[in-house]
Design an enzyme around this catalytic site. Structure first.
Site, PDB file in Angstrom:
ATOM      1  N   GLY A   9       0.828  -1.208   0.000  1.00  0.00           N
ATOM      2  CA  GLY A   9       0.000   0.000   0.000  1.00  0.00           C
ATOM      3  C   GLY A   9       0.859   1.253   0.000  1.00  0.00           C
ATOM      4  N   ALA A  10       1.980   1.196  -0.729  1.00  0.00           N
ATOM      5  CA  ALA A  10       2.987   2.266  -0.631  1.00  0.00           C
ATOM      6  C   ALA A  10       2.886   3.302  -1.743  1.00  0.00           C
ATOM      7  CB  ALA A  10       4.386   1.667  -0.589  1.00  0.00           C
ATOM      8  N   ARG A  12       0.842   5.687  -1.778  1.00  0.00           N
ATOM      9  CA  ARG A  12       0.494   7.001  -1.191  1.00  0.00           C
ATOM     10  C   ARG A  12       0.396   6.859   0.333  1.00  0.00           C
ATOM     11  NH1 ARG A  12      -5.788   6.224  -3.096  1.00  0.00           N
ATOM     12  NH2 ARG A  12      -6.520   5.442  -1.089  1.00  0.00           N
ATOM     13  N   VAL A  60      -2.743  -7.693  -2.320  1.00  0.00           N
ATOM     14  CA  VAL A  60      -2.204  -8.488  -1.212  1.00  0.00           C
ATOM     15  C   VAL A  60      -3.152  -9.603  -0.755  1.00  0.00           C
ATOM     16  CG1 VAL A  60      -0.663  -6.680  -0.333  1.00  0.00           C
ATOM     17  CG2 VAL A  60      -3.013  -6.844   0.566  1.00  0.00           C
ATOM     18  N   SER A 138      -4.690  -0.031  14.289  1.00  0.00           N
ATOM     19  CA  SER A 138      -5.358   1.272  14.346  1.00  0.00           C
ATOM     20  C   SER A 138      -5.951   1.450  15.737  1.00  0.00           C
ATOM     21  CB  SER A 138      -6.489   1.322  13.310  1.00  0.00           C
ATOM     22  OG  SER A 138      -7.334   2.434  13.538  1.00  0.00           O
ATOM     23  N   TYR A 150     -13.675  -3.082  10.106  1.00  0.00           N
ATOM     24  CA  TYR A 150     -12.315  -2.518  10.213  1.00  0.00           C
ATOM     25  C   TYR A 150     -11.743  -2.730  11.620  1.00  0.00           C
ATOM     26  CZ  TYR A 150      -8.716   1.182   9.603  1.00  0.00           C
ATOM     27  OH  TYR A 150      -7.542   1.909   9.519  1.00  0.00           O
ATOM     28  N   ALA A 151     -12.595  -2.524  12.642  1.00  0.00           N
ATOM     29  CA  ALA A 151     -12.139  -2.713  14.029  1.00  0.00           C
ATOM     30  C   ALA A 151     -11.760  -4.172  14.260  1.00  0.00           C
ATOM     31  CB  ALA A 151     -13.231  -2.283  15.004  1.00  0.00           C
ATOM     32  N   ALA A 153     -10.751  -6.272  11.960  1.00  0.00           N
ATOM     33  CA  ALA A 153      -9.510  -6.521  11.222  1.00  0.00           C
ATOM     34  C   ALA A 153      -8.308  -5.958  11.982  1.00  0.00           C
ATOM     35  CB  ALA A 153      -9.593  -5.887   9.829  1.00  0.00           C
ATOM     36  N   LYS A 154      -8.449  -4.745  12.518  1.00  0.00           N
ATOM     37  CA  LYS A 154      -7.307  -4.095  13.173  1.00  0.00           C
ATOM     38  C   LYS A 154      -6.995  -4.712  14.534  1.00  0.00           C
ATOM     39  CE  LYS A 154      -6.034  -1.175  10.016  1.00  0.00           C
ATOM     40  NZ  LYS A 154      -4.870  -1.583   9.188  1.00  0.00           N
TER      41      LYS A 154
HETATM   42  P1  NAI Z   1      -4.585   5.239   1.966  1.00  0.00           P
HETATM   43  O1  NAI Z   1      -5.967   4.876   1.550  1.00  0.00           O
HETATM   44  O2  NAI Z   1      -4.091   6.622   1.725  1.00  0.00           O
HETATM   45  O3  NAI Z   1      -3.529   4.233   1.310  1.00  0.00           O
HETATM   46  C1  NAI Z   1      -3.730   2.836   1.329  1.00  0.00           C
HETATM   47  C2  NAI Z   1      -3.002   2.219   0.153  1.00  0.00           C
HETATM   48  O4  NAI Z   1      -3.251   0.800   0.191  1.00  0.00           O
HETATM   49  C3  NAI Z   1      -3.528   2.724  -1.203  1.00  0.00           C
HETATM   50  O5  NAI Z   1      -2.452   3.148  -2.019  1.00  0.00           O
HETATM   51  C4  NAI Z   1      -4.248   1.527  -1.767  1.00  0.00           C
HETATM   52  O6  NAI Z   1      -4.223   1.428  -3.189  1.00  0.00           O
HETATM   53  C5  NAI Z   1      -3.476   0.359  -1.135  1.00  0.00           C
HETATM   54  N1  NAI Z   1      -4.251  -0.874  -1.149  1.00  0.00           N
HETATM   55  C6  NAI Z   1      -5.566  -1.037  -0.817  1.00  0.00           C
HETATM   56  N2  NAI Z   1      -5.934  -2.306  -1.002  1.00  0.00           N
HETATM   57  C7  NAI Z   1      -4.846  -2.975  -1.449  1.00  0.00           C
HETATM   58  C8  NAI Z   1      -4.602  -4.329  -1.816  1.00  0.00           C
HETATM   59  N3  NAI Z   1      -5.584  -5.242  -1.762  1.00  0.00           N
HETATM   60  N4  NAI Z   1      -3.366  -4.674  -2.232  1.00  0.00           N
HETATM   61  C9  NAI Z   1      -2.380  -3.754  -2.307  1.00  0.00           C
HETATM   62  N5  NAI Z   1      -2.541  -2.462  -1.965  1.00  0.00           N
HETATM   63  C10 NAI Z   1      -3.756  -2.085  -1.543  1.00  0.00           C
HETATM   64  O7  NAI Z   1      -4.503   4.848   3.502  1.00  0.00           O
HETATM   65  P2  NAI Z   1      -3.534   5.329   4.705  1.00  0.00           P
HETATM   66  O8  NAI Z   1      -4.294   6.307   5.504  1.00  0.00           O
HETATM   67  O9  NAI Z   1      -2.187   5.663   4.213  1.00  0.00           O
HETATM   68  O10 NAI Z   1      -3.487   3.980   5.568  1.00  0.00           O
HETATM   69  C11 NAI Z   1      -2.419   3.056   5.548  1.00  0.00           C
HETATM   70  C12 NAI Z   1      -2.637   2.027   6.644  1.00  0.00           C
HETATM   71  O11 NAI Z   1      -2.731   2.668   7.912  1.00  0.00           O
HETATM   72  C13 NAI Z   1      -3.923   1.228   6.471  1.00  0.00           C
HETATM   73  O12 NAI Z   1      -3.721  -0.106   6.873  1.00  0.00           O
HETATM   74  C14 NAI Z   1      -4.870   1.942   7.427  1.00  0.00           C
HETATM   75  O13 NAI Z   1      -5.914   1.087   7.823  1.00  0.00           O
HETATM   76  C15 NAI Z   1      -3.928   2.306   8.553  1.00  0.00           C
HETATM   77  N6  NAI Z   1      -4.412   3.408   9.386  1.00  0.00           N
HETATM   78  C16 NAI Z   1      -4.647   4.666   8.881  1.00  0.00           C
HETATM   79  C17 NAI Z   1      -5.094   5.680   9.709  1.00  0.00           C
HETATM   80  C18 NAI Z   1      -5.357   7.071   9.225  1.00  0.00           C
HETATM   81  O14 NAI Z   1      -5.832   7.899  10.027  1.00  0.00           O
HETATM   82  N7  NAI Z   1      -5.105   7.412   7.975  1.00  0.00           N
HETATM   83  C19 NAI Z   1      -5.344   5.429  11.134  1.00  0.00           C
HETATM   84  C20 NAI Z   1      -5.068   4.100  11.561  1.00  0.00           C
HETATM   85  C21 NAI Z   1      -4.616   3.131  10.708  1.00  0.00           C
END
Ligand code: NAI
Length: 249
Positions: A9-10, A12, A60, A138, A150-151, A153-154
């Site tokens: 998920g890198a 962004r 993934v 999370s 989501y809860a 899963a986390k």
């Molecule tokens: P985001 O939505 O900006 O980025 C997530 C990335 O994961 C995206 O680039 C997306 O294409 C990729 N992705 C989604 N499904 C995928 C898959 N099946 N295979 C490969 N890539 C996939 O999200 P963000 O905010 O950067 O979150 C990153 C992690 O941190 C997540 O696990 C999220 O649940 C967790 N998180 C985020 C929080 C927040 O406030 N933003 C708070 C707590 C946890």
């Protein structure tokens, strides 16, 4: 020492910041996301800063895609020994409105995804006698309205992490989880959109409850991930670090 890292998920957000940070720490980084082309900004930022990176497209939650992705990284960058399971999605809904697809897709990306990636990478870690796994949990693991999927899963990520720590410790592999609070990314932007609140108001409302009086940035999480991935953190395993600007979610 230079290691080979995979950050899922890198393309962004938190994943991109973590990939950049690990590259700055001297590691070669596989930038993995659903669509290979979407990884190009992160890869360019790493290479422009003098680092080594490659883009990998994979879902993934898809076993075949995960195996192929890890094989490609091994061939092109080297055997991966650092894994950050960061890929994530949200499909928020109150329980009575939550569909089976909302449930399955969220559990699929976070839990099945982290399982498949960890299973594929651990063989290289065990061979190397060294490894680092960081899983994104999370504060929602503690419960959050509209996020039963989501809860779950986390919270699941936390049990998964602790078990990896127990099973893999003898091979020099640590596993830890980071539980972020409110971080400004596309994910939180989409939450604001869904509830129909302008993003600035949404941020201000969240910040009102954060002791350090600011929203989190992706780099705040990348910094914690860098610590868990460091050589020095070898005696830290099975932990959940809440990175939320305060003690409570
Ligand atoms: P985001 O939505 O900006 O980025 C997530 C990335 O994961 C995206 O680039 C997306 O294409 C990729 N992705 C989604 N499904 C995928 C898959 N099946 N295979 C490969 N890539 C996939 O999200 P963000 O905010 O950067 O979150 C990153 C992690 O941190 C997540 O696990 C999220 O649940 C967790 N998180 C985020 C929080 C927040 O406030 N933003 C708070 C707590 C946890």
């Amino acid at each position: 020492m230079t290691r080979i890292a995979i950050v899922t998920g890198a393309a962004r957000g938190i994943g991109a910041a973590t990939a950049l940070r690990l590259a700055r720490d001297g590691h070669a980084v596989a930038v993995l996301d659903l669509d290979e082309a979407s990884c190009s900004d992160t890869v360019a930022a790493i290479t422009q800063a003098g680092g080594r990176a490659m883009a990998v497209g994979a879902n993934v939650a898809d076993s075949g895609a995960v195996q192929a992705a890890v094989a490609r990284v091994t061939e092109e960058l080297g055997a991966p020994t650092i894994l950050v399971n960061n890929a994530g999605i949200i499909r928020d809904n109150l329980l009575f409105k939550m569909t089976e697809d909302d449930w399955d897709s969220v559990l699929g990306v976070h839990l099945r995804g982290a399982f498949l990636m960890s299973r594929a990478v651990q063989q290289h870690q065990v061979e190397a006698g060294w490894g680092r796994i960081v899983n994104l949990s999370s504060t929602s693991a503690l419960g959050n309205r509209g996020q039963a999927n989501y809860a779950a899963a986390k919270a699941g990520m936390q049990g998964f992490t602790k078990t990896l720590a127990i099973e893999l410790g003898r091979y020099g592999v640590t596993a830890n989880a980071i539980a972020p609070g409110f971080i400004v990314t596309d994910m939180t932007r989409s939450t604001a959109e869904r509830v129909g609140v302008p993003f600035d108001d949404f941020v201000a409302h969240s910040v009102a409850d954060i002791p350090v009086a600011r929203a989190g940035a992706p780099e705040d999480i990348a910094n914690a991930a860098a610590f868990f991935c460091s050589e020095e953190a070898g005696f830290v395993s099975g932990q959940v670090l809440y990175v939320a600007g305060g003690p409570r979610a």
